[in-house]
Scaffold this motif. Structure first.
Motif, PDB file in Angstrom:
ATOM      1  N   GLU A   1       0.715  -1.191   0.100  1.00 60.16           N
ATOM      2  CA  GLU A   1      -0.113  -0.047  -0.204  1.00 60.16           C
ATOM      3  C   GLU A   1       0.956   1.270   0.017  1.00 60.16           C
ATOM      4  O   GLU A   1       0.593   2.119  -0.597  1.00 60.16           O
ATOM      5  N   GLN A   2       1.840   1.338   0.862  1.00 61.24           N
ATOM      6  CA  GLN A   2       2.864   2.394   0.794  1.00 61.24           C
ATOM      7  C   GLN A   2       3.503   2.562  -0.533  1.00 61.24           C
ATOM      8  O   GLN A   2       3.559   3.653  -1.131  1.00 61.24           O
TER       9      GLN A   2
ATOM     10  N   GLU B   1       2.301   1.762  -3.542  1.00 64.17           N
ATOM     11  CA  GLU B   1       1.374   2.184  -4.587  1.00 64.17           C
ATOM     12  C   GLU B   1       1.018   3.553  -4.091  1.00 64.17           C
ATOM     13  O   GLU B   1       0.955   4.417  -5.151  1.00 64.17           O
ATOM     14  N   LYS B   2       1.022   4.092  -2.947  1.00 62.91           N
ATOM     15  CA  LYS B   2       0.848   5.522  -2.380  1.00 62.91           C
ATOM     16  C   LYS B   2       1.848   6.369  -3.046  1.00 62.91           C
ATOM     17  O   LYS B   2       1.469   7.320  -3.598  1.00 62.91           O
ATOM     18  N   TYR B   3       3.079   5.834  -2.980  1.00 58.46           N
ATOM     19  CA  TYR B   3       4.263   6.900  -3.326  1.00 58.46           C
ATOM     20  C   TYR B   3       4.351   6.884  -4.928  1.00 58.46           C
ATOM     21  O   TYR B   3       4.928   7.645  -5.557  1.00 58.46           O
TER      22      TYR B   3
ATOM     23  N   LEU C   1       1.655   9.580  -6.445  1.00 60.80           N
ATOM     24  CA  LEU C   1       2.111  10.791  -6.198  1.00 60.80           C
ATOM     25  C   LEU C   1       3.086  11.350  -7.035  1.00 60.80           C
ATOM     26  O   LEU C   1       3.665  11.217  -7.672  1.00 60.80           O
TER      27      LEU C   1
END
Length: 75
Positions: free
Chosen positions: A67-68, A70-72, A75
């Motif tokens: 998840e982290q 994918e989050k980065y 952005l």
């Protein structure tokens, strides 16, 4: 006695060298002769319906990490 030791050592080196050459040139992964777990009809090492607590924690940690990542990436 020493000649037997040296002859055995040389024989082992030749066998290991031959196996290494076979591995290098054929680019195949090393595997057992019986097929391992898949020959028994099991898809994974732990064939239980519900994973144990340690595995649940590890899966949750991997999910958070994905998840982290994918989050980065977004952005």
């Amino acid at each position: 006695m020493l000649t037997i030791f040296v002859a055995s050592f040389v024989l082992f080196l030749l066998v290991i060298g031959g196996m290494s050459l076979g591995y290098v040139f054929r680019r195949k992964t090393l595997q057992g002769s019986c097929g391992g777990i898949t020959a028994l009809g099991m898809e994974k090492v732990c064939d239980c319906p519900d994973p144990c607590d340690a595995r649940k924690k590890r899966l949750a940690k991997e999910a958070r990490r994905r998840e982290q990542l994918e989050k980065y990436r977004i952005l």
